[in-house]
Design a protein around this motif. Structure first.
Motif, PDB file in Angstrom:
ATOM      1  N   THR A 103      -4.419  10.096 -10.324  1.00  0.00           N
ATOM      2  CA  THR A 103      -3.909   9.175  -9.302  1.00  0.00           C
ATOM      3  C   THR A 103      -4.830   9.076  -8.089  1.00  0.00           C
ATOM      4  O   THR A 103      -4.504   8.403  -7.122  1.00  0.00           O
ATOM      5  N   LEU A 128      -5.771   5.615  -6.615  1.00  0.00           N
ATOM      6  CA  LEU A 128      -4.696   4.690  -6.256  1.00  0.00           C
ATOM      7  C   LEU A 128      -4.799   4.203  -4.811  1.00  0.00           C
ATOM      8  O   LEU A 128      -4.312   3.120  -4.492  1.00  0.00           O
ATOM      9  N   ASP A 150      -7.025   1.262  -5.122  1.00  0.00           N
ATOM     10  CA  ASP A 150      -6.278   0.214  -5.831  1.00  0.00           C
ATOM     11  C   ASP A 150      -5.230  -0.414  -4.920  1.00  0.00           C
ATOM     12  O   ASP A 150      -4.992  -1.627  -4.980  1.00  0.00           O
ATOM     13  N   ALA A 151      -4.592   0.401  -4.079  1.00  0.00           N
ATOM     14  CA  ALA A 151      -3.552  -0.109  -3.177  1.00  0.00           C
ATOM     15  C   ALA A 151      -4.128  -1.160  -2.239  1.00  0.00           C
ATOM     16  O   ALA A 151      -3.532  -2.226  -2.030  1.00  0.00           O
ATOM     17  N   GLN A 173       3.760   1.912  -1.283  1.00  0.00           N
ATOM     18  CA  GLN A 173       4.370   2.277  -2.561  1.00  0.00           C
ATOM     19  C   GLN A 173       3.348   2.885  -3.516  1.00  0.00           C
ATOM     20  O   GLN A 173       3.627   3.886  -4.189  1.00  0.00           O
ATOM     21  N   ILE A 174       2.161   2.297  -3.558  1.00  0.00           N
ATOM     22  CA  ILE A 174       1.130   2.821  -4.455  1.00  0.00           C
ATOM     23  C   ILE A 174       0.601   4.158  -3.945  1.00  0.00           C
ATOM     24  O   ILE A 174       0.394   5.099  -4.725  1.00  0.00           O
ATOM     25  N   GLU A 175       0.404   4.257  -2.645  1.00  0.00           N
ATOM     26  CA  GLU A 175      -0.091   5.514  -2.072  1.00  0.00           C
ATOM     27  C   GLU A 175       0.923   6.646  -2.211  1.00  0.00           C
ATOM     28  O   GLU A 175       0.551   7.810  -2.319  1.00  0.00           O
ATOM     29  N   ARG A 210       0.271   8.203  -5.437  1.00  0.00           N
ATOM     30  CA  ARG A 210      -0.930   9.053  -5.329  1.00  0.00           C
ATOM     31  C   ARG A 210      -0.594  10.388  -4.672  1.00  0.00           C
ATOM     32  O   ARG A 210      -1.066  11.445  -5.111  1.00  0.00           O
ATOM     33  N   ARG A 268       0.816  -1.211   0.000  1.00  0.00           N
ATOM     34  CA  ARG A 268       0.000   0.000   0.000  1.00  0.00           C
ATOM     35  C   ARG A 268       0.851   1.262   0.000  1.00  0.00           C
ATOM     36  O   ARG A 268       0.523   2.241  -0.688  1.00  0.00           O
ATOM     37  N   ILE A 299       2.569  -3.443  -9.088  1.00  0.00           N
ATOM     38  CA  ILE A 299       2.629  -2.085  -8.538  1.00  0.00           C
ATOM     39  C   ILE A 299       3.056  -1.090  -9.610  1.00  0.00           C
ATOM     40  O   ILE A 299       2.430  -0.040  -9.787  1.00  0.00           O
ATOM     41  N   SER A 300       4.122  -1.419 -10.345  1.00  0.00           N
ATOM     42  CA  SER A 300       4.600  -0.513 -11.385  1.00  0.00           C
ATOM     43  C   SER A 300       3.536  -0.294 -12.451  1.00  0.00           C
ATOM     44  O   SER A 300       3.290   0.842 -12.887  1.00  0.00           O
ATOM     45  N   CYS A 334       0.557   1.882 -11.284  1.00  0.00           N
ATOM     46  CA  CYS A 334       0.976   3.277 -11.070  1.00  0.00           C
ATOM     47  C   CYS A 334       1.222   3.989 -12.391  1.00  0.00           C
ATOM     48  O   CYS A 334       0.810   5.150 -12.566  1.00  0.00           O
TER      49      CYS A 334
END
Length: 227
Positions: free
Chosen positions: A193, A196, A199-200, A106-108, A111, A104, A179-180, A183
């Motif tokens: 974003t 995200l 999504d995370a 990394q994705i956040e 965002r 979470r 993840i990549s 994003c």
């Protein structure tokens, strides 16, 4: 004026000079990130970085020597900041619980800091084309992120949380790639974003349900809830 500066330099405490130097370096790295996000690595000149940071055109060269060294310092700063953030978010958690937070965060981060994420993706892409000298440093960045993911999966295995026979390296590659992909899609294809965060959570829960012996919300043998 030159005499005043020289006099100040002679009398200023060493610690104060070091702090000012560190602060100016941070400002130049932030300016570099912003320029790379807007113009890519080729369009981010050393002179403009110095000006945008509020200093002279020549200070980036004086401090970093070459543009490659400055770009590598930018990657160092991004990596260090991210891993410190992961450490804070996973404090007190281990195994699958820590893995959920790790995915979470990394994705956040994308965002919450889209410009920094765009700059990092420029650096990654340009390492395969316009700036091939960056490729070894980008490889180390990917390795650090994957090793960080692997840490939590190995913890989960030691704690008995993972299904038997799980290929940890395969899941590390798959989680990192997912993840990549999500994003980049948000940054480039969608240009938005904001979702995200949702999504995370979805991606974290999805992968934990795949790797965990007793995924959250399911009943473990004997009627106890799974980890």
């Amino acid at each position: 004026m030159q005499t005043d500066i020289a006099s100040t330099d002679r009398t200023e405490p060493l610690g104060s000079k070091q702090r000012r130097r560190e602060e100016s370096d941070r400002k130049m790295l932030r300016a570099a990130l912003a320029l790379i996000a807007r113009h890519g690595t080729v369009g981010a000149s050393m002179a403009q970085i110095g000006i945008d940071a509020g200093y002279s055109r020549g200070l980036p060269v004086q401090r970093f020597g070459t543009k490659l060294a400055l770009l590598e310092a930018v990657i160092d700063a991004v990596q260090d900041r991210f891993l410190r953030h992961v450490e804070r978010r996973t404090a007190g958690k281990r195994g699958c619980a820590a893995l959920v937070e790790r995915i979470r965060v990394q994705i956040e981060a994308v965002r919450d800091m889209p410009d920094s994420a765009i700059a990092l993706y420029h650096l990654i892409v340009d390492s395969a084309g316009a700036v091939p000298e960056l490729k070894p440093r980008i490889a180390l960045l990917h390795a650090a992120y994957r090793d960080n993911l692997r840490t939590y999966l190995l913890q989960a295995r030691e704690m008995g949380e993972l299904r038997d026979g799980l290929d940890i390296d395969q899941y590390v590659r798959t989680i990192s790639g997912t993840i990549s992909g999500i994003c980049i899609q948000a940054l480039i294809a969608d240009g938005d974003t904001r979702r995200l965060g949702e999504d995370a959570k979805f991606i974290a829960d999805l992968f934990v349900s795949q790797v965990a012996r007793h995924p959250p919300g399911r009943e473990a043998p004997g009627g106890t809830a799974g980890a």
